[in-house]
Design an enzyme around this catalytic site. Structure first.
Site, PDB file in Angstrom:
ATOM      1  N   TYR A 144      32.977  20.967 -54.725  1.00 30.23           N
ATOM      2  CA  TYR A 144      32.607  21.378 -53.360  1.00 30.23           C
ATOM      3  C   TYR A 144      33.888  21.632 -52.555  1.00 30.23           C
ATOM      4  CZ  TYR A 144      31.153  20.878 -48.467  1.00 30.23           C
ATOM      5  OH  TYR A 144      30.976  21.060 -47.113  1.00 30.23           O
TER       6      TYR A 144
HETATM    7  N1  NAP Z   1      25.805  19.067 -42.478  1.00 36.17           N
HETATM    8  C1  NAP Z   1      27.061  18.590 -42.432  1.00 36.17           C
HETATM    9  O1  NAP Z   1      27.312  17.416 -42.112  1.00 36.17           O
HETATM   10  C2  NAP Z   1      28.226  19.498 -42.773  1.00 36.17           C
HETATM   11  C3  NAP Z   1      29.516  18.951 -42.834  1.00 36.17           C
HETATM   12  C4  NAP Z   1      30.599  19.779 -43.120  1.00 36.17           C
HETATM   13  C5  NAP Z   1      30.381  21.134 -43.361  1.00 36.17           C
HETATM   14  N2  NAP Z   1      29.107  21.633 -43.300  1.00 36.17           N
HETATM   15  C6  NAP Z   1      28.911  23.065 -43.540  1.00 36.17           C
HETATM   16  O2  NAP Z   1      28.226  23.613 -42.419  1.00 36.17           O
HETATM   17  C7  NAP Z   1      27.310  24.636 -42.864  1.00 36.17           C
HETATM   18  C8  NAP Z   1      25.909  24.308 -42.344  1.00 36.17           C
HETATM   19  O3  NAP Z   1      25.548  23.012 -42.848  1.00 36.17           O
HETATM   20  P1  NAP Z   1      24.046  22.684 -43.295  1.00 36.17           P
HETATM   21  O4  NAP Z   1      23.989  21.197 -43.401  1.00 36.17           O
HETATM   22  O5  NAP Z   1      23.095  23.440 -42.462  1.00 36.17           O
HETATM   23  O6  NAP Z   1      24.035  23.334 -44.780  1.00 36.17           O
HETATM   24  P2  NAP Z   1      22.937  23.100 -45.925  1.00 36.17           P
HETATM   25  O7  NAP Z   1      21.645  22.725 -45.301  1.00 36.17           O
HETATM   26  O8  NAP Z   1      23.490  22.180 -46.952  1.00 36.17           O
HETATM   27  O9  NAP Z   1      22.857  24.500 -46.682  1.00 36.17           O
HETATM   28  C9  NAP Z   1      22.941  25.778 -46.074  1.00 36.17           C
HETATM   29  C10 NAP Z   1      22.178  26.817 -46.870  1.00 36.17           C
HETATM   30  O10 NAP Z   1      22.833  27.134 -48.105  1.00 36.17           O
HETATM   31  C11 NAP Z   1      21.880  27.840 -48.865  1.00 36.17           C
HETATM   32  N3  NAP Z   1      22.063  27.807 -50.316  1.00 36.17           N
HETATM   33  C12 NAP Z   1      21.955  26.718 -51.134  1.00 36.17           C
HETATM   34  N4  NAP Z   1      22.039  27.113 -52.435  1.00 36.17           N
HETATM   35  C13 NAP Z   1      22.196  28.456 -52.423  1.00 36.17           C
HETATM   36  C14 NAP Z   1      22.307  29.450 -53.432  1.00 36.17           C
HETATM   37  N5  NAP Z   1      22.252  29.141 -54.750  1.00 36.17           N
HETATM   38  N6  NAP Z   1      22.420  30.748 -53.077  1.00 36.17           N
HETATM   39  C15 NAP Z   1      22.453  31.097 -51.760  1.00 36.17           C
HETATM   40  N7  NAP Z   1      22.331  30.207 -50.749  1.00 36.17           N
HETATM   41  C16 NAP Z   1      22.206  28.908 -51.076  1.00 36.17           C
HETATM   42  C17 NAP Z   1      20.538  27.172 -48.553  1.00 36.17           C
HETATM   43  O11 NAP Z   1      19.555  28.195 -48.472  1.00 36.17           O
HETATM   44  P3  NAP Z   1      18.077  27.935 -49.123  1.00 36.17           P
HETATM   45  O12 NAP Z   1      17.475  26.879 -48.285  1.00 36.17           O
HETATM   46  O13 NAP Z   1      17.392  29.230 -49.063  1.00 36.17           O
HETATM   47  O14 NAP Z   1      18.317  27.471 -50.539  1.00 36.17           O
HETATM   48  C18 NAP Z   1      20.766  26.440 -47.239  1.00 36.17           C
HETATM   49  O15 NAP Z   1      19.873  26.834 -46.244  1.00 36.17           O
HETATM   50  C19 NAP Z   1      27.432  24.688 -44.382  1.00 36.17           C
HETATM   51  O16 NAP Z   1      28.332  25.695 -44.762  1.00 36.17           O
HETATM   52  C20 NAP Z   1      28.020  23.338 -44.747  1.00 36.17           C
HETATM   53  O17 NAP Z   1      28.782  23.359 -45.936  1.00 36.17           O
HETATM   54  C21 NAP Z   1      28.035  20.846 -43.016  1.00 36.17           C
END
Ligand code: NAP
Length: 242
Positions: free
Chosen positions: A149
């Site tokens: 990751y």
């Molecule tokens: N949440 C946190 O605490 C945190 C911390 C640091 C960074 N971030 C970053 O902030 C952003 C938003 O976070 P989040 O928590 O909303 O992210 P998330 O829920 O983990 O995922 C974002 C999206 O990625 C898509 N995804 C997963 N597998 C995939 C694949 N094989 N092909 C294409 N798309 C795919 C999913 O779409 P589907 O549902 O359609 O599969 C999901 O809606 C992300 O980039 C994450 O890495 C989050």
């Protein structure tokens, strides 16, 4: 070009952070392509598209594409003849534990975070005005247990920062690096670890997806002299990490 003819493609957009990014860009007048990956997330994407189209007809579309596949399907045709995609937000993300020997996770993480986004940038580069990547503060200070990751998000960050030179002046390229946002329901972090993280945030709380949407939109539409920057969205945590 009018805002109405400008579209944004937001990857990983059917809910959570991606949904908030779509809503904020749409509120500022852009059309939005809501990308999702799985058949299971199609209803969430359709619900968001309907919501956005209800406030401005013809202003949102869904696009299904599994980024672990090597070939991406064609993007949907935009409804207005003069419309083009001027903003790309690379948000799609997989967050799974891994070690060096986890080759399946390695390949999927590199494909989703780096290679599929590189393919999209290549397809859209002629018309892009702003490219925003969403990475993670742990790209800079990795924690244990999520090797691929971190490496693949770091590669996305490096791609976007390199493109801030290669694609300038036509396209501004920047990165948002979130710290702790709301954790997914199926999160494998232990309650103890979550408490520890929350105690290391100077602002005293986790960030919200709405705040992610605001920072991404600011970089995409407002920050006209910001290019090649990484903006931490972490309440100051990266200054105080332990
Ligand atoms: N949440 C946190 O605490 C945190 C911390 C640091 C960074 N971030 C970053 O902030 C952003 C938003 O976070 P989040 O928590 O909303 O992210 P998330 O829920 O983990 O995922 C974002 C999206 O990625 C898509 N995804 C997963 N597998 C995939 C694949 N094989 N092909 C294409 N798309 C795919 C999913 O779409 P589907 O549902 O359609 O599969 C999901 O809606 C992300 O980039 C994450 O890495 C989050």
């Amino acid at each position: 070009m009018t805002r109405a003819a400008q579209w944004a493609l937001v990857t990983g957009a059917p809910r959570r952070g991606g949904e908030a990014i779509c809503k904020e860009l749409h509120r500022r007048g852009l059309g939005v392509i809501v990308h999702h990956s799985r058949a299971g997330s199609a209803p969430d994407a359709a619900r968001l598209v309907d919501l956005l189209n209800a406030s401005r007809p013809g202003s949102a579309l869904a696009w299904a594409a599994d980024f672990t596949a090597r070939e991406l399907p064609a993007l949907p045709a935009l409804p207005q003849p003069d419309a083009s995609i001027s903003v790309l937000v690379c948000n799609a993300s997989l967050y799974r534990p891994s070690d060096l020997h986890d080759h399946a996770v390695r390949d999927a993480d590199l494909q989703v975070h780096l290679l599929s986004h590189a393919t999209l940038i290549e397809r859209l580069r002629g018309g892009l005005r702003a490219l925003v990547g969403v990475t993670d503060i742990h790209v800079h200070v990795p924690h244990r247990g999520h090797l691929w990751y971190h490496v693949s998000k770091a590669a996305l960050e490096s791609l976007i920062l390199t493109l801030s030179v290669e694609l300038a002046p036509a396209t501004r390229c920047n990165v948002v690096a979130p710290g702790a946002l709301p954790w997914p329901a199926d999160n494998h972090l232990e309650a103890e670890r979550i408490r520890e993280v929350q105690q290391t945030i100077p602002l005293g709380r986790t960030g919200s997806f709405e705040e992610l949407g605001q920072v991404v939109t600011w970089l995409a539409l407002d920050a006209s002299y910001v290019n090649g920057s990484v903006v931490p969205l972490d309440g100051g945590r990266s200054r105080w990490m332990r």
